[in-house]
Design an enzyme around this catalytic site. Sequence first.
Site, mmCIF file in Angstrom:
data_model
loop_
_atom_site.group_PDB
_atom_site.id
_atom_site.type_symbol
_atom_site.label_atom_id
_atom_site.label_comp_id
_atom_site.label_asym_id
_atom_site.label_seq_id
_atom_site.Cartn_x
_atom_site.Cartn_y
_atom_site.Cartn_z
ATOM 1 N NE ARG A 295 -3.886 7.233 6.046
ATOM 2 C CZ ARG A 295 -4.651 7.726 7.000
ATOM 3 N NH1 ARG A 295 -4.151 7.998 8.181
ATOM 4 N NH2 ARG A 295 -5.938 7.974 6.769
ATOM 5 C CE1 TYR B 252 -14.867 2.793 -2.472
ATOM 6 C CE2 TYR B 252 -12.983 3.220 -3.909
ATOM 7 C CZ TYR B 252 -13.503 3.021 -2.646
ATOM 8 O OH TYR B 252 -12.676 3.039 -1.561
ATOM 9 N NE ARG C 247 -5.997 9.352 3.369
ATOM 10 C CZ ARG C 247 -4.705 9.529 3.208
ATOM 11 N NH1 ARG C 247 -4.204 10.754 3.171
ATOM 12 N NH2 ARG C 247 -3.913 8.482 3.090
ATOM 13 C CE LYS D 107 -3.706 2.094 2.698
ATOM 14 N NZ LYS D 107 -4.595 1.861 3.843
ATOM 15 C CE LYS E 22 -5.969 1.650 -0.473
ATOM 16 N NZ LYS E 22 -6.470 1.637 0.874
HETATM 17 C C1 PBG Z 1 -7.325 2.711 5.588
HETATM 18 C C2 PBG Z 1 -7.735 2.688 4.159
HETATM 19 C C3 PBG Z 1 -7.614 3.716 3.221
HETATM 20 C C4 PBG Z 1 -8.134 3.231 2.031
HETATM 21 C C5 PBG Z 1 -8.582 1.945 2.269
HETATM 22 N N1 PBG Z 1 -8.292 1.610 3.588
HETATM 23 C C6 PBG Z 1 -7.165 5.122 3.405
HETATM 24 C C7 PBG Z 1 -5.778 5.443 3.636
HETATM 25 O O1 PBG Z 1 -4.895 4.595 3.678
HETATM 26 O O2 PBG Z 1 -5.524 6.621 3.806
HETATM 27 C C8 PBG Z 1 -8.202 3.993 0.736
HETATM 28 C C9 PBG Z 1 -9.139 3.452 -0.286
HETATM 29 C C10 PBG Z 1 -9.466 4.377 -1.400
HETATM 30 O O3 PBG Z 1 -8.861 5.443 -1.601
HETATM 31 O O4 PBG Z 1 -10.383 4.024 -2.141
HETATM 32 N N2 PBG Z 1 -8.361 2.250 6.432
#
Ligand code: PBG
Length: 329
Positions: free
Chosen positions: A222, A318, A210, A200, A253
Amino acid sequence: MRFPVVRPRRLRATPALRRLVRETTVAPSDLVWPLFFNERLDSPLPVKTMPGVDQLPVRMAGEIARLAVKRGLGGVLLFGLPKTKDEFGTSACDPDGPVARAIAEIKSAAPELVVITDVCVDEYTSHGHCGILHTRRDGQVDVDNDRTIELLADIALMHAKAGADIVAPSDMLDGRIGTVRERLDENGFESMPVMSYAIKYASAFYGPFRDAAECAPKFGNRASYQMDPANTREALREIALDIDEGADMLIVKPALPYLDIVRRVRESTTLPIAAYNVSGEYAMLHAAAAAGMLDLDRVVLETLTSIRRAGADMILTYHALHAAELLDA
Ligand code: PBG
């Protein structure tokens, strides 16, 4: 042999021929639909930055699950928005929280639907970070890795007890897959699969999410736990660790800006791979289509095809319901 003897266009002449030689397919069963259940809502609340996506009241979970089954989707991925947040993300472990209650509704309406839960605390912490904070030796406030992974294991166990089919830790802390696996095994859930958000990246493409999940960090970013977008070897190291700790499936991701990573991962593991076609990727297509710049239906299917072609077995997206409708038409 070459032109005029060789003519690749021969195999492109009709829809039936093109279908016969097609190398990559997308089926509704490859698609996992992310859903946001907000405990404070009585009716759906549109997410401004994600046209067509709503935060949902928990009571609608059954109805949504039946829709997912009717369309033949591979599963759903649940996120919860709790009534209360604190600095320790305590409400994430609440067995009466939005995720647990949504699972119960889904399992009574559509028991066959695969329910995956996102295991993370950023929706539950007042500061919006993916863990419990501490001050490091150098004075920086950061996520306390070893304390947080115990909390993640508690959340995963709660989801398992609530009836989830798969848990998906999304925090990017070190050692969490092993800790989650051990906690599940100790409690009789040795058959529960763990889908790791193994790779990620610290991506700006999560912006709209968010909003949807109300989890933007209140300070900082992050980057001390999510990966540097510039790195490939590190991605391979992350998957090796997660596989070693017992991951059953891996997520890459975001998807589109990282298709090279999807391909590299495909070539280095036999585990099933999911790619997360994230909120920003979704919002871009909708924004361009709304501005009359792109044909939405076509770019959605082309996008999903490209992710499958790169090597993903499944796609968290989505677009899932919309795409399944297009594929059915
Ligand atoms: C963290 C999480 C995130 C997403 C999925 N799980 C946000 C992040 O890491 O800031 C992002 C998914 C998206 O942008 O569609 N719980």
